[in-house]
Design a protein around this motif. Sequence first.
Motif, PDB file in Angstrom:
ATOM      1  N   GLU A 249      -1.895 -17.377  -3.785  1.00  0.00           N
ATOM      2  CA  GLU A 249      -1.032 -16.461  -4.569  1.00  0.00           C
ATOM      3  C   GLU A 249       0.346 -16.576  -4.983  1.00  0.00           C
ATOM      4  O   GLU A 249       1.094 -16.465  -5.899  1.00  0.00           O
ATOM      5  CB  GLU A 249      -1.434 -14.956  -4.381  1.00  0.00           C
TER       6      GLU A 249
ATOM      7  N   ARG B 165      -0.103  -8.255  -4.745  1.00  0.00           N
ATOM      8  CA  ARG B 165       0.686  -9.309  -4.847  1.00  0.00           C
ATOM      9  C   ARG B 165       2.076  -9.120  -4.930  1.00  0.00           C
ATOM     10  O   ARG B 165       2.796  -9.903  -4.260  1.00  0.00           O
ATOM     11  CB  ARG B 165      -0.107  -9.941  -5.888  1.00  0.00           C
TER      12      ARG B 165
ATOM     13  N   TYR C 266      -7.683  -6.649   1.878  1.00  0.00           N
ATOM     14  CA  TYR C 266      -7.682  -5.113   1.189  1.00  0.00           C
ATOM     15  C   TYR C 266      -9.346  -5.098   0.905  1.00  0.00           C
ATOM     16  O   TYR C 266      -9.903  -5.786   1.404  1.00  0.00           O
ATOM     17  CB  TYR C 266      -6.772  -5.193  -0.125  1.00  0.00           C
ATOM     18  N   GLN C 267      -9.702  -3.926   0.454  1.00  0.00           N
ATOM     19  CA  GLN C 267     -11.101  -3.246   0.230  1.00  0.00           C
ATOM     20  C   GLN C 267     -11.552  -3.116   1.683  1.00  0.00           C
ATOM     21  O   GLN C 267     -12.397  -4.122   2.164  1.00  0.00           O
ATOM     22  CB  GLN C 267     -11.876  -4.327  -0.617  1.00  0.00           C
TER      23      GLN C 267
ATOM     24  N   LEU D 138      -4.317 -13.631  -0.825  1.00  0.00           N
ATOM     25  CA  LEU D 138      -4.883 -12.151  -0.817  1.00  0.00           C
ATOM     26  C   LEU D 138      -6.267 -12.123  -0.879  1.00  0.00           C
ATOM     27  O   LEU D 138      -6.960 -13.157  -1.468  1.00  0.00           O
ATOM     28  CB  LEU D 138      -4.384 -11.458  -2.212  1.00  0.00           C
ATOM     29  N   GLY D 139      -7.006 -11.226  -0.262  1.00  0.00           N
ATOM     30  CA  GLY D 139      -8.250 -10.975  -0.315  1.00  0.00           C
ATOM     31  C   GLY D 139      -9.112 -11.342   0.824  1.00  0.00           C
ATOM     32  O   GLY D 139      -8.836 -11.179   1.949  1.00  0.00           O
TER      33      GLY D 139
ATOM     34  N   GLU E 198      -4.316  -2.233  -8.362  1.00  0.00           N
ATOM     35  CA  GLU E 198      -4.208  -2.417  -6.780  1.00  0.00           C
ATOM     36  C   GLU E 198      -4.076  -3.967  -6.290  1.00  0.00           C
ATOM     37  O   GLU E 198      -3.005  -4.111  -5.524  1.00  0.00           O
ATOM     38  CB  GLU E 198      -5.471  -1.988  -6.219  1.00  0.00           C
ATOM     39  N   ARG E 199      -4.677  -4.700  -6.997  1.00  0.00           N
ATOM     40  CA  ARG E 199      -4.533  -6.115  -6.240  1.00  0.00           C
ATOM     41  C   ARG E 199      -3.140  -7.019  -6.836  1.00  0.00           C
ATOM     42  O   ARG E 199      -2.393  -7.442  -6.194  1.00  0.00           O
ATOM     43  CB  ARG E 199      -5.581  -7.294  -7.013  1.00  0.00           C
TER      44      ARG E 199
ATOM     45  N   GLU F 144      -8.175  -9.007 -12.717  1.00  0.00           N
ATOM     46  CA  GLU F 144      -7.342  -8.283 -11.826  1.00  0.00           C
ATOM     47  C   GLU F 144      -7.110  -6.778 -12.109  1.00  0.00           C
ATOM     48  O   GLU F 144      -6.684  -6.569 -13.136  1.00  0.00           O
ATOM     49  CB  GLU F 144      -5.897  -9.070 -11.502  1.00  0.00           C
TER      50      GLU F 144
ATOM     51  N   LEU G  10      -3.291   1.001  -0.979  1.00  0.00           N
ATOM     52  CA  LEU G  10      -3.450   0.284  -2.245  1.00  0.00           C
ATOM     53  C   LEU G  10      -3.168   1.303  -3.388  1.00  0.00           C
ATOM     54  O   LEU G  10      -2.641   0.950  -4.543  1.00  0.00           O
ATOM     55  CB  LEU G  10      -4.715  -0.371  -2.382  1.00  0.00           C
TER      56      LEU G  10
END
Length: 181
Positions: free
Chosen positions: A68, A43, A107-108, A84-85, A38-39, A35, A139
């Motif tokens: 999460e 969170r 995100y991303q 998340l993700g 940013e992640r 991780e 982020l």
Amino acid sequence: MALKATIFKAVIDISDLDRHYYANHTLTLARHPSENDERMMLRLFAWCHYASERLLFTRGLSSDEEPEIWQHHDHGSPELWIELGLPDERRLKKAASQASEVVLFTYQSRAAAVWKQQTLPKLAALRNLTIWHANDEQLAQLAALTQRSMALQITLQEGVVWLSDGVHNVEIELELWQKTT
């Protein structure tokens, strides 16, 4: 030799003007070796966005069976399930069948745009799913607040979140992709 999680401590002072929730929390976050800042900060942000006395971080990346973050009803079933993700639709449908409310923070931005186009139409029937998107710039701003020991003031009002560590101030307004009805 297996890499160990890095431990972060956060003292969070939350003023959620929309929900009338005002509290101070001391949190411990374990950042998985895979991780990034940013992640992990997303969170933490997600936890703050839905903060309550019963909201808990789970094993996260270390478990396929847990989200999460989650919160349980008094009778034990999941009340709030936070992911998340860019999970596949099966995971979100399973979560929606188990929990009263499911929230996804994507995100991303590039990958999320493709995911949104391909997956979001398949999720429209899930009435207990809310999807938020954090763009890459947001982020990066969150990641700039990362410290092993953090003291953050957070204010939420009308969809805007202000975070401050006493030196840096960040304003985040996530894009709402789907809202629980």
